[in-house]
Write a protein that holds these residues in place. Structure first.
Motif, PDB file in Angstrom:
ATOM      1  N   CYS A  22       0.862  -1.185   0.000  1.00  0.00           N
ATOM      2  CA  CYS A  22       0.000   0.000   0.000  1.00  0.00           C
ATOM      3  C   CYS A  22       0.893   1.227   0.000  1.00  0.00           C
ATOM      4  N   THR A  24       1.355   5.104   0.246  1.00  0.00           N
ATOM      5  CA  THR A  24       0.604   6.193   0.856  1.00  0.00           C
ATOM      6  C   THR A  24       1.209   7.536   0.484  1.00  0.00           C
ATOM      7  N   TRP A  36      -4.951  -3.161   7.645  1.00  0.00           N
ATOM      8  CA  TRP A  36      -5.502  -3.773   6.435  1.00  0.00           C
ATOM      9  C   TRP A  36      -6.915  -4.247   6.769  1.00  0.00           C
ATOM     10  N   SER A  47     -11.518  -5.462   9.854  1.00  0.00           N
ATOM     11  CA  SER A  47     -10.087  -5.227   9.981  1.00  0.00           C
ATOM     12  C   SER A  47      -9.413  -6.570  10.239  1.00  0.00           C
ATOM     13  N   THR A  50      -3.461  -4.925  12.075  1.00  0.00           N
ATOM     14  CA  THR A  50      -3.159  -3.536  12.367  1.00  0.00           C
ATOM     15  C   THR A  50      -1.795  -3.444  13.034  1.00  0.00           C
ATOM     16  N   PHE A  95      -8.056  -3.617   1.467  1.00  0.00           N
ATOM     17  CA  PHE A  95      -7.769  -2.192   1.476  1.00  0.00           C
ATOM     18  C   PHE A  95      -6.798  -1.899   2.614  1.00  0.00           C
ATOM     19  N   CYS A  96      -5.917  -0.934   2.411  1.00  0.00           N
ATOM     20  CA  CYS A  96      -5.190  -0.439   3.572  1.00  0.00           C
ATOM     21  C   CYS A  96      -5.924   0.792   4.093  1.00  0.00           C
ATOM     22  N   ALA A  97      -5.799   1.006   5.373  1.00  0.00           N
ATOM     23  CA  ALA A  97      -6.528   2.071   6.030  1.00  0.00           C
ATOM     24  C   ALA A  97      -5.615   2.804   7.004  1.00  0.00           C
ATOM     25  N   LYS A  98      -5.898   4.062   7.174  1.00  0.00           N
ATOM     26  CA  LYS A  98      -5.110   4.904   8.056  1.00  0.00           C
ATOM     27  C   LYS A  98      -5.546   4.709   9.502  1.00  0.00           C
ATOM     28  N   THR A 112     -10.565   5.761   7.016  1.00  0.00           N
ATOM     29  CA  THR A 112      -9.995   6.335   5.794  1.00  0.00           C
ATOM     30  C   THR A 112      -9.275   5.222   5.063  1.00  0.00           C
ATOM     31  N   ARG A 113      -9.771   4.862   3.899  1.00  0.00           N
ATOM     32  CA  ARG A 113      -9.163   3.787   3.123  1.00  0.00           C
ATOM     33  C   ARG A 113      -9.121   4.172   1.656  1.00  0.00           C
ATOM     34  N   GLY A 116      -8.770  -0.688  -3.258  1.00  0.00           N
ATOM     35  CA  GLY A 116      -8.355  -2.000  -2.805  1.00  0.00           C
ATOM     36  C   GLY A 116      -7.715  -2.834  -3.899  1.00  0.00           C
TER      37      GLY A 116
END
Length: 123
Positions: A22, A24, A36, A47, A50, A95-98, A112-113, A116
């Motif tokens: 991912c 960023t 993720w 999720s 993490t 998806f990666c997510a913040k 926030t993602r 994907g």
């Protein structure tokens, strides 16, 4: 503007491996935990892994623990998910997510993602 672009998905046989990446931009991942999340067919977003902002602390849902490893490279601004011994139930859009997102169902939590990458595990 925060951007998160996942890649590395594909079709793999059960027992195989994939490594998701991912990329960023728009923020400093060194100051943030990262996660993720996946959307399996017919199921809610969850999720799966993490990692703490400083690394060294990770958490996983039970079904992937011991098979998946999350990591991040703060210099490159990239988050990874190494997936080994893949199973058909790992199929989904990843998806990666913040941020640190506690593994499990999101229960309506806003995240926030970015875009994907599809992982399909099938023989």
């Amino acid at each position: 503007e925060v951007q998160l672009q996942a890649s590395g998905g594909g079709l793999v046989q059960p027992g195989g491996s994939l490594k998701l990446s991912c990329e960023t931009s728009g923020f400093n991942i060194g100051a943030w935990g990262m996660s993720w999340v996946r959307q399996a067919p017919g199921k809610a977003l969850e999720s799966v892994a993490t990692i703490h902002e400083r690394g060294g602390l990770e958490s996983y849902i039970p079904s992937v623990k011991g098979r998946f490893t999350i990591s991040k490279d703060d210099v490159k601004g990239t988050v990874y998910l190494q997936m080994n011994n893949l199973k058909t139930e790992d199929t989904g859009m990843y998806f990666c997510a913040k941020g640190w997102i506690q593994p499990g169902g999101l229960r309506g939590q806003q995240i926030t993602r970015g875009q994907g990458t599809q992982v399909t595990v099938s023989s």
